[in-house]
Design an enzyme around this catalytic site. Structure first.
Site, short mmCIF file in Angstrom:
data_model
loop_
_atom_site.label_atom_id
_atom_site.label_comp_id
_atom_site.label_asym_id
_atom_site.label_seq_id
_atom_site.Cartn_x
_atom_site.Cartn_y
_atom_site.Cartn_z
N HIS A 178 18.31 93.66 59.29
CA HIS A 178 17.40 92.52 59.37
C HIS A 178 16.46 92.59 60.56
O HIS A 178 15.52 91.78 60.67
CB HIS A 178 18.17 91.20 59.36
CG HIS A 178 17.54 90.17 58.48
ND1 HIS A 178 18.22 89.14 57.89
CD2 HIS A 178 16.26 90.01 58.07
CE1 HIS A 178 17.41 88.39 57.17
NE2 HIS A 178 16.21 88.90 57.26
N ASP A 180 20.11 83.77 54.28
CA ASP A 180 20.97 84.54 55.17
C ASP A 180 22.20 83.71 55.53
O ASP A 180 22.15 82.48 55.52
CB ASP A 180 20.18 84.86 56.46
CG ASP A 180 20.74 86.00 57.27
OD1 ASP A 180 21.96 86.23 57.23
OD2 ASP A 180 19.95 86.65 57.98
N HIS A 223 23.30 84.05 58.53
CA HIS A 223 23.09 83.92 59.97
C HIS A 223 21.68 83.43 60.27
O HIS A 223 20.76 83.67 59.48
CB HIS A 223 23.31 85.27 60.66
CG HIS A 223 24.61 85.92 60.32
ND1 HIS A 223 24.77 86.73 59.21
CD2 HIS A 223 25.82 85.88 60.93
CE1 HIS A 223 26.02 87.16 59.15
NE2 HIS A 223 26.68 86.66 60.18
N ASP A 255 19.96 84.34 63.11
CA ASP A 255 19.22 85.43 63.78
C ASP A 255 18.22 84.90 64.80
O ASP A 255 17.07 85.34 64.86
CB ASP A 255 18.52 86.32 62.74
CG ASP A 255 19.52 87.05 61.85
OD1 ASP A 255 20.71 87.12 62.21
OD2 ASP A 255 19.11 87.54 60.77
N HIS A 308 19.59 93.00 65.08
CA HIS A 308 19.30 92.32 63.82
C HIS A 308 19.58 90.83 63.92
O HIS A 308 19.28 90.08 62.98
CB HIS A 308 20.05 92.96 62.64
CG HIS A 308 21.55 92.80 62.68
ND1 HIS A 308 22.35 93.19 61.63
CD2 HIS A 308 22.40 92.31 63.61
CE1 HIS A 308 23.62 92.95 61.92
NE2 HIS A 308 23.67 92.41 63.11
N ASP A 343 18.67 88.48 52.77
CA ASP A 343 19.74 89.28 53.35
C ASP A 343 20.88 89.33 52.34
O ASP A 343 21.24 88.31 51.74
CB ASP A 343 20.20 88.62 54.65
CG ASP A 343 21.17 89.47 55.47
OD1 ASP A 343 22.12 90.00 54.88
OD2 ASP A 343 20.99 89.55 56.69
N ASP A 388 23.91 89.32 52.84
CA ASP A 388 25.01 88.41 53.16
C ASP A 388 24.70 86.94 52.87
O ASP A 388 25.55 86.07 53.08
CB ASP A 388 25.53 88.62 54.58
CG ASP A 388 24.59 88.14 55.68
OD1 ASP A 388 23.70 87.32 55.43
OD2 ASP A 388 24.74 88.62 56.82
N GLU A 437 19.69 94.53 54.76
CA GLU A 437 21.13 94.66 55.06
C GLU A 437 21.94 95.27 53.91
O GLU A 437 23.17 95.16 53.90
CB GLU A 437 21.74 93.31 55.49
CG GLU A 437 21.17 92.75 56.78
CD GLU A 437 21.64 93.48 58.04
OE1 GLU A 437 22.56 94.30 57.94
OE2 GLU A 437 21.06 93.21 59.12
#
Length: 306
Positions: A96, A123, A125, A127, A140, A226, A228, A271
């Site tokens: 990412h 995502d 997260h 970030d 990332h 992403d 995830d 990712e």
């Protein structure tokens, strides 16, 4: 629409190797063919190469591969700006960290066109770390902070000429946030919908409200997907698995609504770590989701008057 596929085999921003194989996996899974079958013109411009490395050291000893990540970002800002002229760039990651360059570049293009850029961040997260606040040192975890103009990157990363207004950023699927990120985000206008919000209100309701804001501002929309964001039971090929992610149908709903909106102007697919995949199932799912975003339907849903 003309789509331009841009491979970004960057893996040094993550803690686990393998993302550099992501662009190849997406190509092998049939991304170009899937888009062409939907009637789009597709040009694969190949893989980006980083700019020349310059040696950087940072007081935060956890930070690693800073010089290389800066070089990749410098190259990507220019590529994203160039390839977003009269076309939709699709960035094939890579981790990412690529979004530091992709979003900054397309934001420059949007400003040139006199339109605000909005970002949909799909995502687990946020970030939102800076070089100072990251404890893992994995870069990332920093792109949103960088492209939105947060302090802490000066003297290392290239200046952000057109930072994305935090009020124009919507994060969906969030379920893993460090305390430093949470505190910093609380002082911004970033919209954050964690999985509890999705459980309580539904994916469609939350996304629709954001898309209405983009449309009313005549904005351009960058989507950053992403792996995830998805539940690891359906998308295992990621080094940052967090249980409780988006389901197959929730993810497709997001893509179908984005398609209906007609607002998306650029896309990150990030990712994907084929080394962790199961016979390509995650790569194929990412291709299917991209196809949904670009017009693939089970049944046509004509707009009803009235």
């Amino acid at each position: 629409m003309e789509c331009r596929l841009i491979g970004v085999p960057l893996q040094i921003g993550a803690g686990q190797l393998g993302c550099e194989m992501g662009p190849s996996a997406l190509r092998i899974a049939g991304l170009k063919t899937a888009l062409e079958e939907l009637g789009h013109s597709v040009v694969d411009v190949g893989n980006v190469a980083p700019a020349a490395f310059r040696e950087f050291n940072h007081p935060n000893s956890a930070v690693h591969h800073l010089s290389e990540t800066v070089a990749w970002t410098e190259a990507l800002v220019e590529v994203a700006y160039r390839e977003s002229e009269n076309a939709m760039p699709i960035f094939l990651g890579g981790d990412h960290a690529i979004s530091a360059g992709s979003v900054t570049g397309v934001a420059r293009r949007a400003a040139e066109r006199g339109r605000p850029l909005f970002v949909l961040w799909l995502d687990a997260h946020t970030d939102y770390h800076t070089l100072q606040t990251t404890r893992s040192g994995n870069l990332h975890g920093t792109p949103v902070a960088y492209y939105s103009g947060r302090e802490g990157f000066e003297g290392y990363f290239p200046p952000v000429t057109n930072p994305v207004d935090p009020d124009n950023i919507c994060m969906i699927g969030i379920r893993s946030v460090d305390p430093a990120e949470s505190a910093a985000l609380g002082e911004t206008g970033v919209t954050i919908h964690d999985m509890r919000m999705i459980d309580e209100h539904g994916m469609g309701v939350l996304l629709r409200a954001f898309l209405e804001r983009v449309a009313s501002a005549n904005g351009l929309l960058h989507v950053s997907l992403d792996v995830d964001f998805l539940d690891p039971s359906i998308a295992p090929a990621v080094g940052t698995t967090v249980p409780g992610g988006a389901t197959f149908r929730e993810a497709h709903l997001v893509m179908e609504m984005l398609c209906d909106s007609g607002l998306v102007s650029s896309l990150d697919l990030v990712e994907l770590n084929p080394f962790l995949d199961e016979r390509g199932r995650t790569a194929r799912l990412m291709v299917d989701l991209t196809a949904s975003l670009m017009g693939k339907r089970v049944m046509d849903r004509p707009t009803r008057a009235g």
